[in-house]
Write a protein that holds these residues in place. Structure first.
Motif, short mmCIF file in Angstrom:
data_model
loop_
_atom_site.label_atom_id
_atom_site.label_comp_id
_atom_site.label_asym_id
_atom_site.label_seq_id
_atom_site.Cartn_x
_atom_site.Cartn_y
_atom_site.Cartn_z
N ASP A 193 0.70 -1.17 -0.04
CA ASP A 193 0.16 0.10 -0.10
C ASP A 193 0.83 1.20 -0.04
O ASP A 193 0.27 2.33 0.14
CB ASP A 193 -0.87 -0.05 1.13
CG ASP A 193 -0.27 0.01 2.54
OD1 ASP A 193 1.02 -0.18 2.62
OD2 ASP A 193 -0.91 0.23 3.41
N ASP A 194 2.17 1.05 -0.21
CA ASP A 194 2.98 2.06 -0.25
C ASP A 194 3.83 1.84 -1.63
O ASP A 194 5.07 1.34 -1.66
CB ASP A 194 4.13 2.28 0.86
CG ASP A 194 5.10 3.36 0.78
OD1 ASP A 194 5.11 4.32 -0.17
OD2 ASP A 194 6.10 3.25 1.54
N ARG A 215 -5.08 -2.69 -3.06
CA ARG A 215 -3.72 -2.33 -2.90
C ARG A 215 -2.97 -2.73 -4.30
O ARG A 215 -3.75 -3.37 -5.22
CB ARG A 215 -3.13 -3.15 -1.98
CG ARG A 215 -3.76 -2.86 -0.54
CD ARG A 215 -2.52 -3.46 0.64
NE ARG A 215 -3.16 -3.47 1.79
CZ ARG A 215 -2.86 -3.96 3.18
NH1 ARG A 215 -1.73 -4.78 2.82
NH2 ARG A 215 -3.61 -3.64 4.25
N SER A 231 -0.72 8.76 -0.15
CA SER A 231 -1.07 7.35 0.84
C SER A 231 -0.50 7.15 2.14
O SER A 231 -1.02 6.67 3.13
CB SER A 231 -0.97 6.14 -0.14
OG SER A 231 0.32 5.90 -0.48
N SER A 232 0.68 7.79 2.35
CA SER A 232 1.45 7.37 3.61
C SER A 232 0.81 8.31 4.65
O SER A 232 1.46 8.09 5.90
CB SER A 232 3.10 7.65 3.39
OG SER A 232 3.22 9.02 3.06
N ASP A 233 -0.25 9.30 4.16
CA ASP A 233 -0.62 10.23 5.30
C ASP A 233 -1.45 9.25 6.26
O ASP A 233 -1.86 9.71 7.67
CB ASP A 233 -1.50 11.34 4.93
CG ASP A 233 -0.90 12.31 4.25
OD1 ASP A 233 0.36 12.42 4.32
OD2 ASP A 233 -1.31 12.90 3.44
N ARG A 234 -1.91 8.08 5.85
CA ARG A 234 -2.53 7.28 6.55
C ARG A 234 -1.88 5.99 7.14
O ARG A 234 -0.78 5.55 6.29
CB ARG A 234 -3.92 6.67 5.89
CG ARG A 234 -4.83 7.89 5.63
CD ARG A 234 -5.88 7.46 4.78
NE ARG A 234 -6.94 6.77 5.62
CZ ARG A 234 -8.03 6.23 5.12
NH1 ARG A 234 -8.44 6.01 3.96
NH2 ARG A 234 -8.93 5.56 5.98
N ALA A 272 -0.18 2.13 7.51
CA ALA A 272 -0.18 1.01 6.76
C ALA A 272 -1.46 0.15 7.21
O ALA A 272 -1.80 0.15 8.32
CB ALA A 272 1.04 0.30 7.10
N ARG A 286 -4.52 2.52 4.04
CA ARG A 286 -4.24 3.67 3.23
C ARG A 286 -5.49 3.52 1.93
O ARG A 286 -5.52 4.76 1.58
CB ARG A 286 -2.76 3.54 2.40
CG ARG A 286 -1.78 3.71 3.83
CD ARG A 286 -0.47 3.58 3.23
NE ARG A 286 0.17 3.92 4.48
CZ ARG A 286 1.53 3.44 4.66
NH1 ARG A 286 2.12 2.82 3.60
NH2 ARG A 286 2.44 3.94 5.50
N TYR A 287 -5.61 2.60 1.82
CA TYR A 287 -6.77 2.56 0.60
C TYR A 287 -8.17 1.97 1.13
O TYR A 287 -8.80 1.17 0.30
CB TYR A 287 -6.38 1.77 -0.51
CG TYR A 287 -5.00 2.43 -1.08
CD1 TYR A 287 -5.21 3.42 -2.09
CD2 TYR A 287 -3.84 1.89 -0.87
CE1 TYR A 287 -3.96 4.09 -2.64
CE2 TYR A 287 -2.54 2.42 -1.18
CZ TYR A 287 -2.72 3.64 -2.10
OH TYR A 287 -1.57 4.33 -2.54
#
Length: 139
Positions: A39-40, A78, A129-132, A134, A137-138
């Motif tokens: 997810d990153d 993802r 996405s890295s604001d949330r 692991a 994120r999605y």
């Protein structure tokens, strides 16, 4: 924003039949095929989570497609990619890697600029996405 990583990244998403053909090409060349997800998708994040084990000595693409279906069911929102590893002496590295699944919403990246000594500008790229955390994120 559309993440472009790996082979075929600037083409429209591959269909399952096209994925099967590429996987069969890898198997015909005696490359070990594996499925990875994350997810990153930052370009420097080369270590994705592996789904299952690498598939060595696989006679056809059906087993890989079955694993891909299971991975999509578990991690369908993802990024998922197929990786083909060549263990031939002298190569011993990834020969082919391509995305086979994307989340519905790809938030993309932002460029962060910082000023340093002498008014020098430094830039870095960070995925939205890295604001949330692991795993969320999605969601």
């Amino acid at each position: 924003m559309r993440i472009t990583q790996g082979t075929f990244s600037f083409l429209p998403d591959l269909t399952d039949d096209q994925i099967r053909a590429q996987v069969q090409y890898c198997i015909d060349n005696c490359w070990a095929v594996s499925i990875e997800f994350t997810d990153d998708p930052h370009p420097r994040n080369t270590y994705w989570d592996m789904f299952g084990h690498p598939m060595f000595d696989n006679p056809d693409a059906a087993a890989v497609m079955m694993e891909l279906t299971a991975c999509r069911k578990a991690y369908g929102n993802r990024y998922i990619r197929i990786v083909a590893f060549d263990s031939t002496h002298g190569w011993e590295s990834v020969r082919l890697s391509f995305l086979v699944n994307r989340p519905e919403n790809e938030p993309g990246f932002r460029m962060e600029r910082t000023e340093h000594r002498g008014r020098a500008q430094r830039y870095s790229i960070r995925p939205y996405s890295s604001d949330r955390p692991a795993g969320e994120r999605y969601a």
